[in-house]
Scaffold this motif. Structure first.
Motif, PDB file in Angstrom:
ATOM      1  N   ASN A  26       0.829  -1.212   0.000  1.00 38.80           N
ATOM      2  CA  ASN A  26       0.000   0.000   0.000  1.00 38.80           C
ATOM      3  C   ASN A  26       0.857   1.253   0.000  1.00 38.80           C
ATOM      4  N   ARG A  27       1.868   1.265   0.859  1.00 38.59           N
ATOM      5  CA  ARG A  27       2.768   2.424   0.943  1.00 38.59           C
ATOM      6  C   ARG A  27       3.498   2.624  -0.389  1.00 38.59           C
ATOM      7  N   ASP A  28       4.027   1.540  -0.938  1.00 40.58           N
ATOM      8  CA  ASP A  28       4.763   1.632  -2.200  1.00 40.58           C
ATOM      9  C   ASP A  28       3.885   2.164  -3.324  1.00 40.58           C
ATOM     10  N   TYR A  29       2.655   1.709  -3.375  1.00 36.25           N
ATOM     11  CA  TYR A  29       1.744   2.083  -4.456  1.00 36.25           C
ATOM     12  C   TYR A  29       1.201   3.501  -4.273  1.00 36.25           C
ATOM     13  N   HIS A  30       0.678   3.797  -3.071  1.00 39.16           N
ATOM     14  CA  HIS A  30      -0.027   5.055  -2.857  1.00 39.16           C
ATOM     15  C   HIS A  30       0.872   6.225  -2.460  1.00 39.16           C
ATOM     16  N   VAL A  31       1.939   5.963  -1.743  1.00 38.86           N
ATOM     17  CA  VAL A  31       2.805   7.041  -1.265  1.00 38.86           C
ATOM     18  C   VAL A  31       4.026   7.205  -2.154  1.00 38.86           C
ATOM     19  N   GLU A  32       4.685   6.103  -2.447  1.00 40.73           N
ATOM     20  CA  GLU A  32       5.918   6.161  -3.227  1.00 40.73           C
ATOM     21  C   GLU A  32       5.661   6.190  -4.731  1.00 40.73           C
ATOM     22  N   ASP A  33       4.427   5.880  -5.145  1.00 41.89           N
ATOM     23  CA  ASP A  33       4.075   5.781  -6.555  1.00 41.89           C
ATOM     24  C   ASP A  33       5.033   4.837  -7.286  1.00 41.89           C
ATOM     25  N   ALA A  34       5.339   3.721  -6.592  1.00 46.21           N
ATOM     26  CA  ALA A  34       6.277   2.732  -7.129  1.00 46.21           C
ATOM     27  C   ALA A  34       5.814   1.335  -6.707  1.00 46.21           C
ATOM     28  N   PRO A  35       4.774   0.818  -7.366  1.00 50.08           N
ATOM     29  CA  PRO A  35       4.256  -0.500  -6.983  1.00 50.08           C
ATOM     30  C   PRO A  35       5.346  -1.569  -6.995  1.00 50.08           C
ATOM     31  N   THR A  36       5.278  -2.453  -6.011  1.00 50.29           N
ATOM     32  CA  THR A  36       6.285  -3.507  -5.903  1.00 50.29           C
ATOM     33  C   THR A  36       5.710  -4.897  -6.121  1.00 50.29           C
ATOM     34  N   ILE A  37       4.380  -5.025  -6.100  1.00 54.09           N
ATOM     35  CA  ILE A  37       3.770  -6.311  -6.413  1.00 54.09           C
ATOM     36  C   ILE A  37       2.620  -6.095  -7.390  1.00 54.09           C
ATOM     37  N   ASP A  38       2.362  -7.104  -8.163  1.00 51.82           N
ATOM     38  CA  ASP A  38       1.307  -7.107  -9.169  1.00 51.82           C
ATOM     39  C   ASP A  38      -0.061  -6.968  -8.495  1.00 51.82           C
ATOM     40  N   ASP A  39      -0.988  -6.285  -9.149  1.00 51.04           N
ATOM     41  CA  ASP A  39      -2.329  -6.091  -8.594  1.00 51.04           C
ATOM     42  C   ASP A  39      -3.025  -7.421  -8.287  1.00 51.04           C
ATOM     43  N   ALA A  40      -2.890  -8.390  -9.167  1.00 53.54           N
ATOM     44  CA  ALA A  40      -3.537  -9.690  -8.943  1.00 53.54           C
ATOM     45  C   ALA A  40      -2.963 -10.387  -7.719  1.00 53.54           C
ATOM     46  N   VAL A  41      -1.663 -10.281  -7.516  1.00 58.02           N
ATOM     47  CA  VAL A  41      -1.030 -10.873  -6.336  1.00 58.02           C
ATOM     48  C   VAL A  41      -1.527 -10.165  -5.081  1.00 58.02           C
ATOM     49  N   TYR A  42      -1.572  -8.844  -5.131  1.00 59.21           N
ATOM     50  CA  TYR A  42      -2.083  -8.061  -3.997  1.00 59.21           C
ATOM     51  C   TYR A  42      -3.506  -8.506  -3.651  1.00 59.21           C
ATOM     52  N   ASP A  43      -4.362  -8.609  -4.674  1.00 61.65           N
ATOM     53  CA  ASP A  43      -5.744  -9.014  -4.444  1.00 61.65           C
ATOM     54  C   ASP A  43      -5.824 -10.417  -3.839  1.00 61.65           C
ATOM     55  N   ASP A  44      -5.004 -11.345  -4.330  1.00 60.41           N
ATOM     56  CA  ASP A  44      -4.973 -12.704  -3.775  1.00 60.41           C
ATOM     57  C   ASP A  44      -4.575 -12.684  -2.303  1.00 60.41           C
ATOM     58  N   LEU A  45      -3.550 -11.914  -1.983  1.00 64.93           N
ATOM     59  CA  LEU A  45      -3.077 -11.847  -0.598  1.00 64.93           C
ATOM     60  C   LEU A  45      -4.114 -11.201   0.315  1.00 64.93           C
ATOM     61  N   LYS A  46      -4.778 -10.175  -0.191  1.00 61.67           N
ATOM     62  CA  LYS A  46      -5.801  -9.510   0.623  1.00 61.67           C
ATOM     63  C   LYS A  46      -6.986 -10.449   0.872  1.00 61.67           C
ATOM     64  N   ARG A  47      -7.380 -11.212  -0.147  1.00 58.51           N
ATOM     65  CA  ARG A  47      -8.454 -12.200   0.032  1.00 58.51           C
ATOM     66  C   ARG A  47      -8.042 -13.270   1.038  1.00 58.51           C
ATOM     67  N   LEU A  48      -6.816 -13.745   0.934  1.00 56.06           N
ATOM     68  CA  LEU A  48      -6.312 -14.746   1.875  1.00 56.06           C
ATOM     69  C   LEU A  48      -6.333 -14.187   3.296  1.00 56.06           C
ATOM     70  N   ASN A  49      -5.918 -12.945   3.449  1.00 57.38           N
ATOM     71  CA  ASN A  49      -5.928 -12.304   4.765  1.00 57.38           C
ATOM     72  C   ASN A  49      -7.342 -12.325   5.347  1.00 57.38           C
ATOM     73  N   ARG A  50      -8.326 -11.979   4.530  1.00 57.27           N
ATOM     74  CA  ARG A  50      -9.727 -11.944   4.981  1.00 57.27           C
ATOM     75  C   ARG A  50     -10.199 -13.355   5.366  1.00 57.27           C
ATOM     76  N   VAL A  51      -9.872 -14.356   4.569  1.00 61.00           N
ATOM     77  CA  VAL A  51     -10.297 -15.729   4.849  1.00 61.00           C
ATOM     78  C   VAL A  51      -9.686 -16.212   6.165  1.00 61.00           C
TER      79      VAL A  51
END
Length: 90
Positions: free
Chosen positions: A39-64
């Motif tokens: 989140n910090r890398d994407y929103h603050v640094e404007d330098a994404p470090t992981i793919d959006d699909a990977v981020y979404d997978d990890l966030k879903r896993l976190n919720r589960v």
């Protein structure tokens, strides 16, 4: 805590049904570190470090995992956050 691609891939393979409460606690700590940094890398640094699909997978896993082990939910849970403060240049 920096995580390698292999670490992230290993997290993505976790089956929450096979976790113990301690395993869930560790997985949620690892996920929080990765997702909060992303989140910090994407929103603050404007330098994404992981793919959006990977981020979404990890966030879903976190919720589960949180749903399966509510007592292990962290105060800094990524599921409770939306984005991050905008970069200064915006």
């Amino acid at each position: 805590m920096a995580k390698t691609v292999a670490d992230i891939d290993a997290l993505r393979q976790i089956d929450p049904a096979n976790l113990t409460p301690e395993g869930a606690k560790q997985a949620l700590a690892d996920l929080a570190a990765i997702l909060n940094a992303a989140n910090r890398d994407y929103h603050v640094e404007d330098a994404p470090t992981i793919d959006d699909a990977v981020y979404d997978d990890l966030k879903r896993l976190n919720r589960v995992i949180e749903d399966a082990y509510p007592a292990q939910k962290r105060n800094d849970s990524p599921t409770d956050q939306v984005g991050a403060p905008a970069a200064e240049k915006f």
